[in-house]
Design a protein around this motif. Structure first.
Motif, PDB file in Angstrom:
ATOM      1  N   UNK A   1       0.797  -1.222   0.000  1.00 15.82           N
ATOM      2  CA  UNK A   1       0.000   0.000   0.000  1.00 15.82           C
ATOM      3  C   UNK A   1       0.830   1.273   0.000  1.00 15.82           C
ATOM      4  N   UNK A   2       1.944   1.246   0.719  1.00 15.27           N
ATOM      5  CA  UNK A   2       2.749   2.461   0.876  1.00 15.27           C
ATOM      6  C   UNK A   2       3.666   2.724  -0.317  1.00 15.27           C
ATOM      7  N   UNK A   3       4.193   1.687  -0.941  1.00 18.26           N
ATOM      8  CA  UNK A   3       5.163   1.874  -2.027  1.00 18.26           C
ATOM      9  C   UNK A   3       4.637   2.778  -3.145  1.00 18.26           C
ATOM     10  N   UNK A   4       3.427   2.557  -3.650  1.00 23.31           N
ATOM     11  CA  UNK A   4       2.936   3.485  -4.690  1.00 23.31           C
ATOM     12  C   UNK A   4       2.772   4.919  -4.170  1.00 23.31           C
ATOM     13  N   UNK A   5       2.424   5.059  -2.893  1.00 26.42           N
ATOM     14  CA  UNK A   5       2.290   6.409  -2.331  1.00 26.42           C
ATOM     15  C   UNK A   5       3.644   7.097  -2.243  1.00 26.42           C
ATOM     16  N   UNK A   6       4.679   6.347  -1.882  1.00 27.70           N
ATOM     17  CA  UNK A   6       6.025   6.924  -1.865  1.00 27.70           C
ATOM     18  C   UNK A   6       6.469   7.290  -3.278  1.00 27.70           C
ATOM     19  N   UNK A   7       6.088   6.459  -4.249  1.00 25.11           N
ATOM     20  CA  UNK A   7       6.372   6.785  -5.644  1.00 25.11           C
ATOM     21  C   UNK A   7       5.661   8.061  -6.068  1.00 25.11           C
ATOM     22  N   UNK A   8       4.429   8.208  -5.628  1.00 27.01           N
ATOM     23  CA  UNK A   8       3.671   9.426  -5.938  1.00 27.01           C
ATOM     24  C   UNK A   8       4.310  10.641  -5.274  1.00 27.01           C
ATOM     25  N   UNK A   9       4.782  10.470  -4.043  1.00 26.72           N
ATOM     26  CA  UNK A   9       5.470  11.561  -3.361  1.00 26.72           C
ATOM     27  C   UNK A   9       6.717  11.982  -4.154  1.00 26.72           C
ATOM     28  N   UNK A  10       7.454  11.008  -4.656  1.00 30.40           N
ATOM     29  CA  UNK A  10       8.614  11.315  -5.491  1.00 30.40           C
ATOM     30  C   UNK A  10       8.223  12.016  -6.774  1.00 30.40           C
ATOM     31  N   UNK A  11       7.087  11.630  -7.327  1.00 27.30           N
ATOM     32  CA  UNK A  11       6.583  12.288  -8.532  1.00 27.30           C
ATOM     33  C   UNK A  11       6.304  13.766  -8.254  1.00 27.30           C
ATOM     34  N   UNK A  12       5.648  14.010  -7.161  1.00 26.67           N
ATOM     35  CA  UNK A  12       5.313  15.391  -6.798  1.00 26.67           C
ATOM     36  C   UNK A  12       6.580  16.207  -6.562  1.00 26.67           C
TER      37      UNK A  12
ATOM     38  N   UNK B   1       7.939   4.822 -11.104  1.00 23.01           N
ATOM     39  CA  UNK B   1       8.195   3.455 -11.573  1.00 23.01           C
ATOM     40  C   UNK B   1       8.625   2.543 -10.427  1.00 23.01           C
ATOM     41  N   UNK B   2       9.556   3.001  -9.603  1.00 26.26           N
ATOM     42  CA  UNK B   2      10.013   2.172  -8.485  1.00 26.26           C
ATOM     43  C   UNK B   2       8.887   1.923  -7.482  1.00 26.26           C
ATOM     44  N   UNK B   3       8.122   2.937  -7.179  1.00 25.85           N
ATOM     45  CA  UNK B   3       7.007   2.766  -6.253  1.00 25.85           C
ATOM     46  C   UNK B   3       5.997   1.759  -6.762  1.00 25.85           C
ATOM     47  N   UNK B   4       5.682   1.849  -8.052  1.00 24.42           N
ATOM     48  CA  UNK B   4       4.740   0.895  -8.642  1.00 24.42           C
ATOM     49  C   UNK B   4       5.317  -0.510  -8.690  1.00 24.42           C
ATOM     50  N   UNK B   5       6.589  -0.644  -9.048  1.00 30.72           N
ATOM     51  CA  UNK B   5       7.207  -1.983  -9.104  1.00 30.72           C
ATOM     52  C   UNK B   5       7.189  -2.646  -7.726  1.00 30.72           C
ATOM     53  N   UNK B   6       7.623  -1.913  -6.720  1.00 26.11           N
ATOM     54  CA  UNK B   6       7.656  -2.477  -5.371  1.00 26.11           C
ATOM     55  C   UNK B   6       6.237  -2.790  -4.897  1.00 26.11           C
ATOM     56  N   UNK B   7       5.313  -1.884  -5.150  1.00 27.88           N
ATOM     57  CA  UNK B   7       3.921  -2.109  -4.759  1.00 27.88           C
ATOM     58  C   UNK B   7       3.314  -3.325  -5.431  1.00 27.88           C
ATOM     59  N   UNK B   8       3.559  -3.486  -6.719  1.00 29.98           N
ATOM     60  CA  UNK B   8       3.010  -4.638  -7.451  1.00 29.98           C
ATOM     61  C   UNK B   8       3.613  -5.941  -6.932  1.00 29.98           C
ATOM     62  N   UNK B   9       4.934  -5.968  -6.759  1.00 30.19           N
ATOM     63  CA  UNK B   9       5.594  -7.181  -6.266  1.00 30.19           C
ATOM     64  C   UNK B   9       5.083  -7.530  -4.864  1.00 30.19           C
ATOM     65  N   UNK B  10       4.983  -6.542  -3.984  1.00 29.02           N
ATOM     66  CA  UNK B  10       4.498  -6.794  -2.622  1.00 29.02           C
ATOM     67  C   UNK B  10       3.042  -7.242  -2.640  1.00 29.02           C
ATOM     68  N   UNK B  11       2.232  -6.647  -3.489  1.00 31.43           N
ATOM     69  CA  UNK B  11       0.817  -7.004  -3.583  1.00 31.43           C
ATOM     70  C   UNK B  11       0.643  -8.443  -4.056  1.00 31.43           C
ATOM     71  N   UNK B  12       1.368  -8.811  -5.108  1.00 35.07           N
ATOM     72  CA  UNK B  12       1.288 -10.186  -5.623  1.00 35.07           C
ATOM     73  C   UNK B  12       1.820 -11.164  -4.575  1.00 35.07           C
ATOM     74  N   UNK B  13       2.959 -10.838  -3.971  1.00 33.62           N
ATOM     75  CA  UNK B  13       3.522 -11.708  -2.942  1.00 33.62           C
ATOM     76  C   UNK B  13       2.586 -11.882  -1.764  1.00 33.62           C
ATOM     77  N   UNK B  14       1.998 -10.793  -1.324  1.00 33.71           N
ATOM     78  CA  UNK B  14       1.044 -10.852  -0.208  1.00 33.71           C
ATOM     79  C   UNK B  14      -0.123 -11.783  -0.545  1.00 33.71           C
ATOM     80  N   UNK B  15      -0.705 -11.606  -1.714  1.00 34.53           N
ATOM     81  CA  UNK B  15      -1.868 -12.421  -2.084  1.00 34.53           C
ATOM     82  C   UNK B  15      -1.510 -13.891  -2.261  1.00 34.53           C
TER      83      UNK B  15
END
Length: 142
Positions: free
Chosen positions: A55-66, A99-113
């Motif tokens: 959940x947090x990784x994409x938000x950190x990526x968004x923070x970096x985007x901003x 990109x990094x935030x999304x990659x980490x978020x996707x990997x963590x999301x898939x791994x979690x599920x």
């Protein structure tokens, strides 16, 4: 002479049976269910951290985007004759962190599920084995 082993979940569940085997069937079943409930959190350990990372990784990526876009606009506001090279640094930062935030978020999301599905399978198998075991105990002897 197989003895329950307290080093694994099924062994600890069988130890609960050993402690209640001289009781009535309802009590034995209750003790087995309690043992399964005590084991379940051990299988789920660490899943909340993985869920949080997903959940947090994409938000950190968004923070970096901003912050990258702020850097690009700050460059435009404070310098004269701004060219693409000066803007590219902020835009590069923005895209890279996204990109990094999304990659980490996707990997963590898939791994979690995947891990949640495996934990649910293991818990279901423990419950099924316990139910089958109780059915065997309640069968009339021949």
């Amino acid at each position: 002479n197989a003895q329950p082993d307290e080093k694994n979940a099924l062994g600890r569940i069988m130890m609960a049976y050993e402690g209640a085997k001289n009781k009535d069937a309802d009590t034995v079943e209750l003790k087995l269910d309690e043992a399964i409930l005590r084991e379940s959190p051990k299988f789920e350990f660490g899943l909340n951290f993985l869920k949080l990372a997903a959940g947090i990784a994409p938000l950190l990526g968004l923070l970096g985007t901003v912050t990258g876009m702020i850097l690009a606009f700050q460059t435009m506001a404070t310098e004269e004759n701004v060219g693409p090279a000066q803007l590219a640094e902020g835009i590069y930062q923005a895209l890279l962190t996204t990109a990094f935030g999304l990659m980490i978020g996707i990997i963590a999301f898939v791994g979690y599920n995947l891990l949640v599905a495996n934990v649910e399978k293991v818990i279901f198998k423990m419950e099924r084995v316990t139910t089958d075991f109780m059915d065997l105990l309640q069968e009339p002897s021949a």
